[in-house]
Design a protein around this motif. Sequence first.
Motif, PDB file in Angstrom:
ATOM      1  N   LEU A  35     -71.461  83.300 -38.299  1.00 20.34           N
ATOM      2  CA  LEU A  35     -72.200  83.825 -39.453  1.00 20.34           C
ATOM      3  C   LEU A  35     -71.780  83.235 -40.788  1.00 20.34           C
ATOM      4  O   LEU A  35     -72.063  83.799 -41.858  1.00 20.34           O
ATOM      5  CB  LEU A  35     -72.097  85.348 -39.507  1.00 20.34           C
ATOM      6  CG  LEU A  35     -72.439  86.096 -38.208  1.00 20.34           C
ATOM      7  CD1 LEU A  35     -72.265  87.595 -38.399  1.00 20.34           C
ATOM      8  CD2 LEU A  35     -73.842  85.766 -37.741  1.00 20.34           C
ATOM      9  N   PHE A  78     -71.941  90.986 -45.501  1.00 17.72           N
ATOM     10  CA  PHE A  78     -72.983  91.945 -45.142  1.00 17.72           C
ATOM     11  C   PHE A  78     -72.296  93.268 -44.839  1.00 17.72           C
ATOM     12  O   PHE A  78     -71.083  93.314 -44.593  1.00 17.72           O
ATOM     13  CB  PHE A  78     -73.787  91.463 -43.930  1.00 17.72           C
ATOM     14  CG  PHE A  78     -72.943  91.118 -42.734  1.00 17.72           C
ATOM     15  CD1 PHE A  78     -72.604  92.085 -41.793  1.00 17.72           C
ATOM     16  CD2 PHE A  78     -72.494  89.822 -42.546  1.00 17.72           C
ATOM     17  CE1 PHE A  78     -71.817  91.769 -40.699  1.00 17.72           C
ATOM     18  CE2 PHE A  78     -71.708  89.502 -41.448  1.00 17.72           C
ATOM     19  CZ  PHE A  78     -71.371  90.471 -40.530  1.00 17.72           C
ATOM     20  N   TYR A 102     -75.206  79.333 -45.072  1.00 23.63           N
ATOM     21  CA  TYR A 102     -75.532  79.905 -43.764  1.00 23.63           C
ATOM     22  C   TYR A 102     -77.045  80.088 -43.634  1.00 23.63           C
ATOM     23  O   TYR A 102     -77.645  79.742 -42.622  1.00 23.63           O
ATOM     24  CB  TYR A 102     -74.812  81.240 -43.589  1.00 23.63           C
ATOM     25  CG  TYR A 102     -75.106  81.915 -42.271  1.00 23.63           C
ATOM     26  CD1 TYR A 102     -74.794  81.293 -41.065  1.00 23.63           C
ATOM     27  CD2 TYR A 102     -75.699  83.170 -42.236  1.00 23.63           C
ATOM     28  CE1 TYR A 102     -75.075  81.914 -39.856  1.00 23.63           C
ATOM     29  CE2 TYR A 102     -75.964  83.802 -41.039  1.00 23.63           C
ATOM     30  CZ  TYR A 102     -75.663  83.164 -39.842  1.00 23.63           C
ATOM     31  OH  TYR A 102     -75.949  83.782 -38.657  1.00 23.63           O
ATOM     32  N   ARG A 160     -79.400  82.487 -43.163  1.00 20.93           N
ATOM     33  CA  ARG A 160     -80.096  83.238 -42.129  1.00 20.93           C
ATOM     34  C   ARG A 160     -80.450  84.613 -42.696  1.00 20.93           C
ATOM     35  O   ARG A 160     -79.839  85.078 -43.647  1.00 20.93           O
ATOM     36  CB  ARG A 160     -79.216  83.401 -40.878  1.00 20.93           C
ATOM     37  CG  ARG A 160     -78.855  82.105 -40.184  1.00 20.93           C
ATOM     38  CD  ARG A 160     -80.051  81.491 -39.467  1.00 20.93           C
ATOM     39  NE  ARG A 160     -79.655  80.371 -38.635  1.00 20.93           N
ATOM     40  CZ  ARG A 160     -79.495  79.115 -39.059  1.00 20.93           C
ATOM     41  NH1 ARG A 160     -79.686  78.841 -40.348  1.00 20.93           N
ATOM     42  NH2 ARG A 160     -79.147  78.159 -38.237  1.00 20.93           N
ATOM     43  N   GLU A 161     -81.428  85.256 -42.087  1.00 23.93           N
ATOM     44  CA  GLU A 161     -81.893  86.548 -42.587  1.00 23.93           C
ATOM     45  C   GLU A 161     -80.756  87.551 -42.692  1.00 23.93           C
ATOM     46  O   GLU A 161     -80.698  88.345 -43.634  1.00 23.93           O
ATOM     47  CB  GLU A 161     -83.000  87.085 -41.680  1.00 23.93           C
ATOM     48  CG  GLU A 161     -83.615  88.387 -42.177  1.00 23.93           C
ATOM     49  CD  GLU A 161     -84.741  88.865 -41.283  1.00 23.93           C
ATOM     50  OE1 GLU A 161     -85.181  90.004 -41.466  1.00 23.93           O
ATOM     51  OE2 GLU A 161     -85.168  88.089 -40.394  1.00 23.93           O
ATOM     52  N   HIS A 162     -79.843  87.486 -41.740  1.00 29.15           N
ATOM     53  CA  HIS A 162     -78.729  88.430 -41.705  1.00 29.15           C
ATOM     54  C   HIS A 162     -77.898  88.348 -42.993  1.00 29.15           C
ATOM     55  O   HIS A 162     -77.382  89.355 -43.485  1.00 29.15           O
ATOM     56  CB  HIS A 162     -77.846  88.125 -40.490  1.00 29.15           C
ATOM     57  CG  HIS A 162     -76.810  89.164 -40.223  1.00 29.15           C
ATOM     58  ND1 HIS A 162     -77.108  90.454 -39.872  1.00 29.15           N
ATOM     59  CD2 HIS A 162     -75.453  89.105 -40.272  1.00 29.15           C
ATOM     60  CE1 HIS A 162     -75.997  91.145 -39.694  1.00 29.15           C
ATOM     61  NE2 HIS A 162     -74.980  90.350 -39.939  1.00 29.15           N
ATOM     62  N   ALA A 163     -77.776  87.135 -43.548  1.00 31.87           N
ATOM     63  CA  ALA A 163     -76.958  86.947 -44.744  1.00 31.87           C
ATOM     64  C   ALA A 163     -77.632  87.458 -46.001  1.00 31.87           C
ATOM     65  O   ALA A 163     -76.962  87.738 -46.999  1.00 31.87           O
ATOM     66  CB  ALA A 163     -76.619  85.465 -44.909  1.00 31.87           C
ATOM     67  N   TRP A 164     -78.959  87.591 -45.967  1.00 36.03           N
ATOM     68  CA  TRP A 164     -79.698  87.992 -47.158  1.00 36.03           C
ATOM     69  C   TRP A 164     -80.085  89.468 -47.172  1.00 36.03           C
ATOM     70  O   TRP A 164     -80.474  89.996 -48.214  1.00 36.03           O
ATOM     71  CB  TRP A 164     -80.971  87.149 -47.295  1.00 36.03           C
ATOM     72  CG  TRP A 164     -80.697  85.699 -47.520  1.00 36.03           C
ATOM     73  CD1 TRP A 164     -80.924  84.675 -46.639  1.00 36.03           C
ATOM     74  CD2 TRP A 164     -80.153  85.089 -48.699  1.00 36.03           C
ATOM     75  NE1 TRP A 164     -80.560  83.472 -47.189  1.00 36.03           N
ATOM     76  CE2 TRP A 164     -80.090  83.692 -48.446  1.00 36.03           C
ATOM     77  CE3 TRP A 164     -79.736  85.585 -49.933  1.00 36.03           C
ATOM     78  CZ2 TRP A 164     -79.597  82.802 -49.401  1.00 36.03           C
ATOM     79  CZ3 TRP A 164     -79.239  84.691 -50.872  1.00 36.03           C
ATOM     80  CH2 TRP A 164     -79.178  83.325 -50.602  1.00 36.03           C
ATOM     81  N   ASP A 165     -79.954  90.150 -46.030  1.00 34.34           N
ATOM     82  CA  ASP A 165     -80.384  91.547 -45.943  1.00 34.34           C
ATOM     83  C   ASP A 165     -79.721  92.438 -46.991  1.00 34.34           C
ATOM     84  O   ASP A 165     -80.377  93.271 -47.626  1.00 34.34           O
ATOM     85  CB  ASP A 165     -80.094  92.104 -44.544  1.00 34.34           C
ATOM     86  CG  ASP A 165     -81.038  91.536 -43.486  1.00 34.34           C
ATOM     87  OD1 ASP A 165     -82.067  90.962 -43.881  1.00 34.34           O
ATOM     88  OD2 ASP A 165     -80.726  91.650 -42.287  1.00 34.34           O
ATOM     89  N   ASP A 166     -78.417  92.286 -47.149  1.00 33.08           N
ATOM     90  CA  ASP A 166     -77.665  93.143 -48.063  1.00 33.08           C
ATOM     91  C   ASP A 166     -77.148  92.385 -49.277  1.00 33.08           C
ATOM     92  O   ASP A 166     -76.249  92.868 -49.981  1.00 33.08           O
ATOM     93  CB  ASP A 166     -76.472  93.777 -47.322  1.00 33.08           C
ATOM     94  CG  ASP A 166     -76.891  94.541 -46.085  1.00 33.08           C
ATOM     95  OD1 ASP A 166     -77.935  95.218 -46.140  1.00 33.08           O
ATOM     96  OD2 ASP A 166     -76.176  94.458 -45.066  1.00 33.08           O
ATOM     97  N   HIS A 167     -77.709  91.210 -49.526  1.00 31.48           N
ATOM     98  CA  HIS A 167     -77.111  90.346 -50.541  1.00 31.48           C
ATOM     99  C   HIS A 167     -77.105  90.985 -51.926  1.00 31.48           C
ATOM    100  O   HIS A 167     -76.182  90.749 -52.723  1.00 31.48           O
ATOM    101  CB  HIS A 167     -77.853  88.998 -50.593  1.00 31.48           C
ATOM    102  CG  HIS A 167     -77.191  87.994 -51.481  1.00 31.48           C
ATOM    103  ND1 HIS A 167     -75.986  87.399 -51.170  1.00 31.48           N
ATOM    104  CD2 HIS A 167     -77.552  87.494 -52.700  1.00 31.48           C
ATOM    105  CE1 HIS A 167     -75.637  86.570 -52.142  1.00 31.48           C
ATOM    106  NE2 HIS A 167     -76.563  86.608 -53.082  1.00 31.48           N
TER     107      HIS A 167
END
Length: 286
Positions: A162, A167, A246, A248-255
Amino acid sequence: MEGKEEDVKLGANKYSERQPIGTSAQTDKDYKEPPPAPLYEPGELTSWSFYRAGIAEFVATFLFLYITILTVMGVSRAPSKCSTVGIQGIAWAFGGMIFALVYCTAGISGGHINPAVTFGLFLARKLSLTRAIFYIIMQCLGAICGAGVVKGFEKSIYEQKLGGANFVAAGYTKGSGLGAEIIGTFVLVYTVFSATDAKRNARDSHVPILAPLPIGFAVFLVHLATIPITGTGINPARSLGAAIIYNREHAWDDHWIFWVGPFIGAALAAIYHQIIIRAIPFKARA
């Protein structure tokens, strides 16, 4: 008993208070409060020292991301916890790098290496808006480049782990993550204000204090406490650099948490230190 009470009263008033508090702290004869920085100073844009300071912030943040994200990747890659430095090692990498980099760049740019620190110092009128914006841009660019170099060295493990992006961990709410970032950044920025307080340095000149040491130690302690919650941001540039590389969506969800939280924490620390601790009014320079 009556005589004993009189002795207690006499003892309580025999010695004057060694350190004045509140507004009386401004009456020291050997100290003059530095004037607040102007909001905009046109001369900065034509000064080499201004751009040199920005370059120093870029390089420092680049090195900060390179060492710390590489440490995170090394811990993630290890086959067992016994063969790695673990969470404590990651915390030491972040705190130790801040200690070293603040020491190296403090005389050039102030050694911010963090948009939240820059924002807090700007609110306290320690630097101009022009310089604050320039620092934040250079810090973010340095963070992106530092994370990019790590990905270039070990792309496969970087993608699998990741990319060291921040996150909110499973089992925690977004509110918990936001609170952790606010309090963690408050600890850091409050430590920065206290360690670099010019009045304190003047008063305690007989006690040499290396300012980068408590700042780095604060980063280390905050990481120990909040790595399990958010991976510990408390630095928007660090979070942005890892998220962009990185990507990816996972990195931006809680950015958003890693910008809103640190900026709120920095603002609270600036207000607390300037108004409560130092009793300095937020006023413009005449």
